[in-house]
Design a protein around this motif. Structure first.
Motif, PDB file in Angstrom:
ATOM      1  N   GLU A   6      22.140 -23.920  12.707  1.00 13.86           N
ATOM      2  CA  GLU A   6      21.986 -23.976  11.249  1.00 13.86           C
ATOM      3  C   GLU A   6      23.327 -24.171  10.557  1.00 13.86           C
ATOM      4  O   GLU A   6      23.434 -24.906   9.574  1.00 13.86           O
ATOM      5  N   ALA A   9      24.397 -27.752  11.076  1.00 11.36           N
ATOM      6  CA  ALA A   9      23.587 -28.596  10.193  1.00 11.36           C
ATOM      7  C   ALA A   9      24.147 -28.562   8.772  1.00 11.36           C
ATOM      8  O   ALA A   9      24.327 -29.604   8.132  1.00 11.36           O
ATOM      9  N   TYR A  10      24.446 -27.356   8.291  1.00 12.93           N
ATOM     10  CA  TYR A  10      25.000 -27.206   6.940  1.00 12.93           C
ATOM     11  C   TYR A  10      26.362 -27.892   6.844  1.00 12.93           C
ATOM     12  O   TYR A  10      26.664 -28.571   5.858  1.00 12.93           O
ATOM     13  N   ARG A  13      26.069 -31.715   6.539  1.00 14.29           N
ATOM     14  CA  ARG A  13      25.646 -32.093   5.183  1.00 14.29           C
ATOM     15  C   ARG A  13      26.786 -31.872   4.185  1.00 14.29           C
ATOM     16  O   ARG A  13      27.039 -32.718   3.318  1.00 14.29           O
ATOM     17  N   ARG A  23      22.506 -40.314   2.567  1.00 14.67           N
ATOM     18  CA  ARG A  23      22.093 -40.469   3.968  1.00 14.67           C
ATOM     19  C   ARG A  23      22.016 -41.939   4.348  1.00 14.67           C
ATOM     20  O   ARG A  23      22.340 -42.315   5.479  1.00 14.67           O
ATOM     21  N   LYS A  35      16.703 -40.782   8.786  1.00 12.85           N
ATOM     22  CA  LYS A  35      15.639 -39.839   9.153  1.00 12.85           C
ATOM     23  C   LYS A  35      16.161 -38.813  10.156  1.00 12.85           C
ATOM     24  O   LYS A  35      15.952 -37.610  10.001  1.00 12.85           O
ATOM     25  N   TYR A  38      18.586 -36.440   8.503  1.00 12.56           N
ATOM     26  CA  TYR A  38      17.860 -35.401   7.776  1.00 12.56           C
ATOM     27  C   TYR A  38      17.420 -34.293   8.733  1.00 12.56           C
ATOM     28  O   TYR A  38      17.574 -33.105   8.438  1.00 12.56           O
ATOM     29  N   GLU A  39      16.902 -34.678   9.884  1.00 16.45           N
ATOM     30  CA  GLU A  39      16.446 -33.685  10.866  1.00 16.45           C
ATOM     31  C   GLU A  39      17.615 -32.855  11.403  1.00 16.45           C
ATOM     32  O   GLU A  39      17.465 -31.656  11.639  1.00 16.45           O
ATOM     33  N   GLU A  41      20.466 -32.270   9.642  1.00 21.73           N
ATOM     34  CA  GLU A  41      20.960 -31.468   8.523  1.00 21.73           C
ATOM     35  C   GLU A  41      20.030 -30.317   8.162  1.00 21.73           C
ATOM     36  O   GLU A  41      20.449 -29.383   7.479  1.00 21.73           O
ATOM     37  N   THR A  42      18.801 -30.389   8.589  1.00 22.77           N
ATOM     38  CA  THR A  42      17.855 -29.302   8.342  1.00 22.77           C
ATOM     39  C   THR A  42      17.603 -28.497   9.609  1.00 22.77           C
ATOM     40  O   THR A  42      16.660 -27.701   9.670  1.00 22.77           O
ATOM     41  N   ALA A  43      18.453 -28.683  10.608  1.00 19.69           N
ATOM     42  CA  ALA A  43      18.430 -27.934  11.872  1.00 19.69           C
ATOM     43  C   ALA A  43      17.097 -28.056  12.606  1.00 19.69           C
ATOM     44  O   ALA A  43      16.698 -27.166  13.335  1.00 19.69           O
ATOM     45  N   GLN A  44      16.435 -29.199  12.432  1.00 17.76           N
ATOM     46  CA  GLN A  44      15.181 -29.433  13.147  1.00 17.76           C
ATOM     47  C   GLN A  44      15.417 -30.050  14.518  1.00 17.76           C
ATOM     48  O   GLN A  44      14.574 -29.940  15.402  1.00 17.76           O
TER      49      GLN A  44
END
Length: 109
Positions: A6, A9-10, A13, A23, A35, A38-39, A41-44
């Motif tokens: 996390e 990811a932060y 960004r 992006r 895409k 984004y994944e 940066e959102t820790a997905q």
């Protein structure tokens, strides 16, 4: 000490936005799809070393800058690091701004 997923990811960004990149603009610079970014940066999602290096190159940062948790950044070093990434016109504008700030600053003893 390493950052958590996390935190990384932060940090990605934070660096991208500090450089004023959307992006989509980042995708053009790095080759990493917006895409997938984004994944990240959102820790997905996790990234490979190859993707990390593409991101670092596009952000003009080292892997350490993204992966390692550090003590509070030295303001002088942080300023110099950011100044080195500005073009000549941006540096001239910043010099003017600094002159205004210094004229308004109270005299130090």
């Amino acid at each position: 000490m390493y950052r958590s997923r996390e935190q990384i990811a932060y940090r990605i960004r934070e660096c991208r936005e500090a450089d004023g990149l959307t992006r989509e603009a980042f995708e053009e610079l790095s080759g990493v799809s917006s895409k997938f970014l984004y994944e990240l940066e959102t820790a997905q999602k996790d990234m490979t070393v190859s993707t990390l290096l593409k991101i670092c190159t596009a952000l003009d940062r080292t892997p350490d800058d993204l992966l390692l948790a550090r003590e509070a950044e030295d303001p002088d070093e942080a300023l110099l690091s950011r100044l080195s990434r500005l073009d000549t016109a941006q540096k001239q504008m910043l010099l003017g701004f600094a002159d205004v700030m210094l004229r308004q600053a109270p005299a130090s003893s």
